[in-house]
Every structure is written in structure tokens, then in C-alpha cells.
Design a protein around this motif. Structure first.
Motif, PDB file in Angstrom:
ATOM      1  N   GLU A  26       0.813  -1.214   0.000  1.00  0.00           N
ATOM      2  CA  GLU A  26       0.000   0.000   0.000  1.00  0.00           C
ATOM      3  C   GLU A  26       0.850   1.269   0.000  1.00  0.00           C
ATOM      4  O   GLU A  26       0.321   2.364  -0.246  1.00  0.00           O
ATOM      5  CB  GLU A  26      -0.930   0.003   1.214  1.00  0.00           C
ATOM      6  N   SER A  27       2.156   1.116   0.266  1.00  0.00           N
ATOM      7  CA  SER A  27       3.045   2.272   0.278  1.00  0.00           C
ATOM      8  C   SER A  27       3.460   2.629  -1.148  1.00  0.00           C
ATOM      9  O   SER A  27       4.002   1.779  -1.870  1.00  0.00           O
ATOM     10  CB  SER A  27       4.295   1.978   1.108  1.00  0.00           C
ATOM     11  N   PRO A  28       3.244   3.884  -1.585  1.00  0.00           N
ATOM     12  CA  PRO A  28       3.642   4.268  -2.948  1.00  0.00           C
ATOM     13  C   PRO A  28       5.157   4.245  -3.157  1.00  0.00           C
ATOM     14  O   PRO A  28       5.618   4.271  -4.290  1.00  0.00           O
ATOM     15  CB  PRO A  28       3.084   5.697  -3.074  1.00  0.00           C
ATOM     16  N   TRP A  29       5.906   4.211  -2.063  1.00  0.00           N
ATOM     17  CA  TRP A  29       7.361   4.117  -2.218  1.00  0.00           C
ATOM     18  C   TRP A  29       7.760   2.783  -2.853  1.00  0.00           C
ATOM     19  O   TRP A  29       8.719   2.720  -3.611  1.00  0.00           O
ATOM     20  CB  TRP A  29       8.027   4.278  -0.855  1.00  0.00           C
ATOM     21  N   PHE A  30       7.005   1.735  -2.548  1.00  0.00           N
ATOM     22  CA  PHE A  30       7.334   0.407  -3.051  1.00  0.00           C
ATOM     23  C   PHE A  30       6.435  -0.028  -4.223  1.00  0.00           C
ATOM     24  O   PHE A  30       6.854  -0.825  -5.051  1.00  0.00           O
ATOM     25  CB  PHE A  30       7.210  -0.637  -1.934  1.00  0.00           C
ATOM     26  N   ASN A  31       5.197   0.469  -4.262  1.00  0.00           N
ATOM     27  CA  ASN A  31       4.260  -0.012  -5.268  1.00  0.00           C
ATOM     28  C   ASN A  31       3.239   1.064  -5.618  1.00  0.00           C
ATOM     29  O   ASN A  31       2.631   1.670  -4.732  1.00  0.00           O
ATOM     30  CB  ASN A  31       3.537  -1.258  -4.734  1.00  0.00           C
ATOM     31  N   ASP A  79       5.662  -9.420 -11.069  1.00  0.00           N
ATOM     32  CA  ASP A  79       5.951  -8.189 -10.329  1.00  0.00           C
ATOM     33  C   ASP A  79       5.678  -8.360  -8.832  1.00  0.00           C
ATOM     34  O   ASP A  79       6.437  -7.854  -7.988  1.00  0.00           O
ATOM     35  CB  ASP A  79       5.090  -7.039 -10.877  1.00  0.00           C
ATOM     36  N   LEU A  80       4.576  -9.040  -8.508  1.00  0.00           N
ATOM     37  CA  LEU A  80       4.264  -9.270  -7.101  1.00  0.00           C
ATOM     38  C   LEU A  80       5.324 -10.152  -6.453  1.00  0.00           C
ATOM     39  O   LEU A  80       5.714  -9.933  -5.286  1.00  0.00           O
ATOM     40  CB  LEU A  80       2.886  -9.909  -6.956  1.00  0.00           C
ATOM     41  N   LEU A  81       5.811 -11.127  -7.192  1.00  0.00           N
ATOM     42  CA  LEU A  81       6.869 -11.999  -6.675  1.00  0.00           C
ATOM     43  C   LEU A  81       8.137 -11.204  -6.386  1.00  0.00           C
ATOM     44  O   LEU A  81       8.783 -11.400  -5.342  1.00  0.00           O
ATOM     45  CB  LEU A  81       7.166 -13.112  -7.686  1.00  0.00           C
ATOM     46  N   LYS A  82       8.502 -10.267  -7.271  1.00  0.00           N
ATOM     47  CA  LYS A  82       9.689  -9.443  -7.049  1.00  0.00           C
ATOM     48  C   LYS A  82       9.544  -8.608  -5.780  1.00  0.00           C
ATOM     49  O   LYS A  82      10.474  -8.502  -4.975  1.00  0.00           O
ATOM     50  CB  LYS A  82       9.924  -8.530  -8.251  1.00  0.00           C
ATOM     51  N   LEU A  83       8.361  -8.019  -5.602  1.00  0.00           N
ATOM     52  CA  LEU A  83       8.125  -7.216  -4.403  1.00  0.00           C
ATOM     53  C   LEU A  83       8.150  -8.066  -3.141  1.00  0.00           C
ATOM     54  O   LEU A  83       8.657  -7.642  -2.098  1.00  0.00           O
ATOM     55  CB  LEU A  83       6.781  -6.499  -4.515  1.00  0.00           C
ATOM     56  N   LEU A  84       7.615  -9.255  -3.244  1.00  0.00           N
ATOM     57  CA  LEU A  84       7.594 -10.157  -2.092  1.00  0.00           C
ATOM     58  C   LEU A  84       9.006 -10.579  -1.715  1.00  0.00           C
ATOM     59  O   LEU A  84       9.351 -10.661  -0.524  1.00  0.00           O
ATOM     60  CB  LEU A  84       6.733 -11.379  -2.413  1.00  0.00           C
TER      61      LEU A  84
END
Length: 471
Positions: A26-31, A79-84
Motif C-alpha cells: 500500500e506504500s507508494p514508495w514500493f508499489n 511483479d508481485l513476486l519481485k516485491l515479495l
């Protein structure tokens, strides 16, 4: 979708990690992509409801009309996997403040921020000075890395560098020797466990003699692995066992918990192998290591729970030494530490073994009637006790029924591997022994040869003893 790398990680997250990752997303810094949030919500909902993940359902949950192609969903999953994965890195870094400080020192040095560098350097030095945080020898590598940072700062600042070669070399040598001995212990243990051909490590001792300062003798954390290595490579020498135990008892407080437990299990597993090879002299040292582990909380998990297998192993060690009073005391003292859902069942089962070994068959039978056996090996042990009791009591009908039930149970449980063949042979030979006519010397001789020559037989010694007494 079920075999994706994304779902493998997602399924392994704890509830707290899931909530934290949602905040991260939910943070715009990361996503900044709402599609990733919707994909997370779909996966989380399926997990909470124990539903199977469906690619088409995920597609509808993530996108709105006009719908893109299905390939777009796979892109979102990637993309979700990279963020995870990034989230997991941050989680690990948050739990390792020392590594955090090293990254910070590097960043401050690159920017030439002297005051901040000095503050973080002092903080890191204080952290390393805390013996409880150093581990067996990892602190030596950290000290080496810190000296390198200090030297590189001095070089950047164009100051006369205080290059302490001896200090750096000693720390690096201590780490290297400790790491070498640790992997040598692992290798030797694996060779023994898997019955692999022994690989040559004879070069280790000559190498250690050339290392200045002999850290394997001077530093307790490194010495633990040195004497542990000698304990498992020279099993006939009891001196390394004694020194290892003394070192572990004195210095386990400055080790990381996982390190202390690893070292304790190195000694216990070595002792178990010696006992299984018929070395009765290994019984007492192995029990001493078990008791040390109980005292220091190394055999229990983080919640203070003792596994039913460890509980049983310790009892069997007491019984092998015929320490009846201490065995009974142990059963009662550590009963509350057993897993709550299995506590009564495990306690009664082990108490039955205790009374069986003491020859109190009546109490044993009463206890076994009130025990459930979800564990296959416990089930086999209980059936073996019943078999022996009925044989000793001369209860032929009960014994025949027990043998028949055992064979039926074995046919249904192929998951126990070679144990199935061992117990099948126990049942077969017990039945033949039961039907052997007294005075049949030739039949007794033939049966004895079969028992000795058959590779897999549970309770071979007991069978031969009963055969000898059946004249």
C-alpha cells in the motif's frame, strides 16, 4: 498456477508477515500499481478460505474491463513476486542489526560523512563487544570487516591509515578455522549417517598446525568445533568428549541458540551412533549431553516444548543404564513440557515402556489400553511390547491374535519402509518359535540359522535368547 514460485512464498508467510506485506504494497514508495493490491487480496482470500487458486478467477479479480490478455496476469504475478522477495530481504535485514550497520557504514563512507560514520562505527564496535551476540566464530569475521571499513575510511580521508595486519589476520584465521572445522564435522556426520565412503580430510590437521595463534585451542567458540571434530573422528578417545562437554557447558551462553543446539546435537547424534554400534560406554556421556540440553533449554523449542521423540530417547537412555529412579523422575518432571495435544498419550506410552522394562507386565497392559497410536513407529513399539508380554506369559491365543493383527497392520503401512520387513520377520519367527516342539533340537537349529541369516529382523537378540531357552 498452483506450482508457481509466487504461491510457494505466499503459502509460507505467517499471518503477521501477510499483514506487514499488505502495508508494504500500500506504500507508494514500493508499489504504485492497484493491480498488485487486487492480486494480493485475491490470493489472501483464497488462503483464508482454504480455496484452490484459479488462474481465471485471479484474472477476473485483478483486472477491469476492457480485459487485457491472460499474459498480463502472469506479468503481474512476476511483479508481485519481485516485491515479495524484496520484502523478505528487508525482513531479514531488520532482524540483523549488525549487517544493517555494515551497509550503513559503507553508505556513509561513500558520502564522506565523518560524524555519522564515527557514530555508527562506535555503535558497531559496542555491538561486537557484546559477547552474547558474537556466536562461535562469526564475530571474528565481523571484526575483520569492521577493520576493513576503518582502513578504507582512513584511505578516503587521506589520513595515515592505522593498518593492523596482525589483528585482521588473527580474526580472519579464527573465522576460517572455525568454518573449516564446522563443515568438516558436517561432512563426517553425513558420511556416518548415509554410510558414504569416507573422503580424505587428513590435510586438516597439518593445516591447523600452520595457523598462527592456534585459534582452535585458544578461542572457545572455535575450540568447540575442534574438539567436536576429534570427538567424531576418533571415537575411541574419551578425552575430546569430556573437553567438548565442559566447553559447551561453560560457553553456550555466548553462542547463538542455533549454534549451541547444533553443537549439542553433534554430540548426541555421535553418541547414538556409538550406542547403536554396541558401545555401552557411550550411554552415560550421551545421557549427560541430553541432560545438559534440558538444563540449558536447547532441546526444547522457543516455547519450551519438548518433542515426544526427544522425551522417548532420553527415557530409553535412562533405562539402558538401569537408572530406574531417575527415569521415573524424568517422566514426571518433563511431562508438562510435552506438546499439549499429545501430552497424556506420550506420557502414558513412555510410562508403559518404563514398566515393561521393569517386568511389570500388568501395569504395562493397563497403560497400553489407554494409549492411541497415530505415530506408526510408536504403534510398532507397542505391538512389540504386547508380543513379548504374551510370549513371556505363555498366553498363546493372545499371542497368535497379536501376531495376526501385526501382520495385517504391516500390510497396510508401506510408508514405514524397511521397518515393515523387520517386523514382518519378527512376527514370522515368533510364530515359528511358538509352534516349535520342545526337544526338537534339529528344528531349533534350523530356526536359529534363519534368524541369524535374515538381514532385517527386529529383536533378533531376543528371538535367539527365547530360542535358546526353548528346549
Amino acid at each position: 498456477m498452483k506450482d508457481s514460485a509466487l504461491l510457494e512464498i505466499f503459502a509460507a508467510l505467517t499471518p503477521w508477515e501477510l499483514r506487514s506485506f499488505k502495508v508494504w504494497l500500500e506504500s507508494p514508495w514500493f508499489n504504485r500499481k492497484t493491480t498488485l493490491l487486487r492480486l494480493f487480496d485475491y490470493l489472501n482470500a483464497c488462503r483464508n478460505k482454504d480455496k484452490v487458486y484459479q488462474l481465471d478467477q485471479a484474472y477476473l479479480a485483478v483486472f477491469e474491463p476492457p480485459y487485457p490478455g491472460i499474459a498480463r496476469l502472469r506479468h503481474e504475478m512476476s511483479d508481485l513476486l519481485k516485491l515479495l522477495r524484496e520484502f523478505l530481504v528487508w525482513q531479514e535485514l531488520a532482524q540483523q542489526p549488525l549487517q544493517h550497520n555494515f551497509f550503513l557504514l559503507h553508505a556513509l563512507r561513500k558520502r564522506g560523512l565523518e560524524k555519522n560514520f564515527a557514530l555508527v562505527l562506535r555503535e558497531t564496535e559496542n555491538y561486537l563487544a557484546d559477547e552474547n551476540m558474537q556466536g562461535a566464530f562469526s564475530g571474528n569475521l565481523d571484526q575483520f570487516r569492521l577493520e576493513i571499513e576503518k582502513h578504507q575510511w582512513a584511505m578516503r580521508s587521506k589520513r595515515d591509515p592505522d593498518f593492523s595486519f596482525e589483528k585482521m589476520a588473527n580474526n580472519l584465521n579464527a573465522w576460517y578455522v572455525g568454518q573449516l572445522l564446522q563443515i568438516a564435522c558436517i561432512e563426517h556426520s553425513q558420511q556416518a549417517l548415509l554410510h558414504r565412503e569416507k573422503r580424505g580430510v587428513e590435510w586438516i590437521e597439518p593445516l591447523l598446525r600452520e595457523i598462527p595463534g592456534r585459534p582452535q585451542e585458544q578461542l572457545p567458540g572455535v575450540a568447540l568445533y575442534y574438539y567436536g571434530y576429534h570427538m567424531i573422528t576418533d571415537p575411541d578417545d574419551s578425552e575430546p568428549v569430556r573437553i567438548f562437554r565442559d566447553l559447551l557447558e561453560q560457553h553456550q551462553g555466548r553462542l547463538l541458540r542455533d549454534e549451541a543446539r547444533e553443537l549439542l546435537m553433534l554430540a548426541i547424534n555421535h553418541g547414538i551412533r556409538r550406542i547403536n554400534e554396541g558401545d555401552k560406554a557411550a550411554l552415560q556421556p550421551t545421557l549427560d549431553f541430553y541432560l545438559l540440553g534440558l538444563e540449558k533449554g536447547l532441546l526444547q523449542d522457543e516455547k519450551g516444548v519438548l518433542t515426544k521423540y526427544t522425551y522417548n530417547n532420553i527415557l530409553m537412555n535412562f533405562l539402558a543404564l538401569q537408572e530406574w529412579g531417575k527415569a521415573a523422575q524424568f517422566l514426571e518432571q518433563y511431562r508438562p513440557q510435552l506438546p499439549p495435544k499429545e501430552q497424556e498419550n506420550t506420557y502414558r506410552y513412555n510410562l508403559a515402556i518404563y514398566h515393561f522394562r521393569r517386568g511389570d507386565f500388568g501395569t504395562t497392559l493397563e497403560l497400553l489400553r489407554n494409549v492411541n497410536f497415530p505415530d506408526a513407529m510408536y504403534n510398532l513399539e507397542a505391538r512389540k511390547m504386547l508380543l513379548k508380554i504374551y510370549f513371556e506369559q505363555g498366553a498363546s491365543d493372545a499371542l497368535e491374535s497379536t501376531l495376526e493383527n501385526l501382520l495385517t497392520w504391516l500390510r497396510r503401512h508401506g510408508e514405514i519402509g524397511y521397518h515393515r520387513e523387520m517386523y514382518r520377520n519378527l512376527a514370522r519367527f515368533t510364530g515359528q518359535l511358538l509352534r516349535l516342539t520342545p526337544g526338537d533340537a534339529e528344528g531349533r537349529k534350523r530356526l536359529g540359522k534363519k534368524i541369524r541369516d535374515t538381514p532385517l529382523v527386529a529383536e533378533r537378540t531376543w528371538l535367539l535368547e527365547k530360542l535358546k531357552s526353548n528346549r
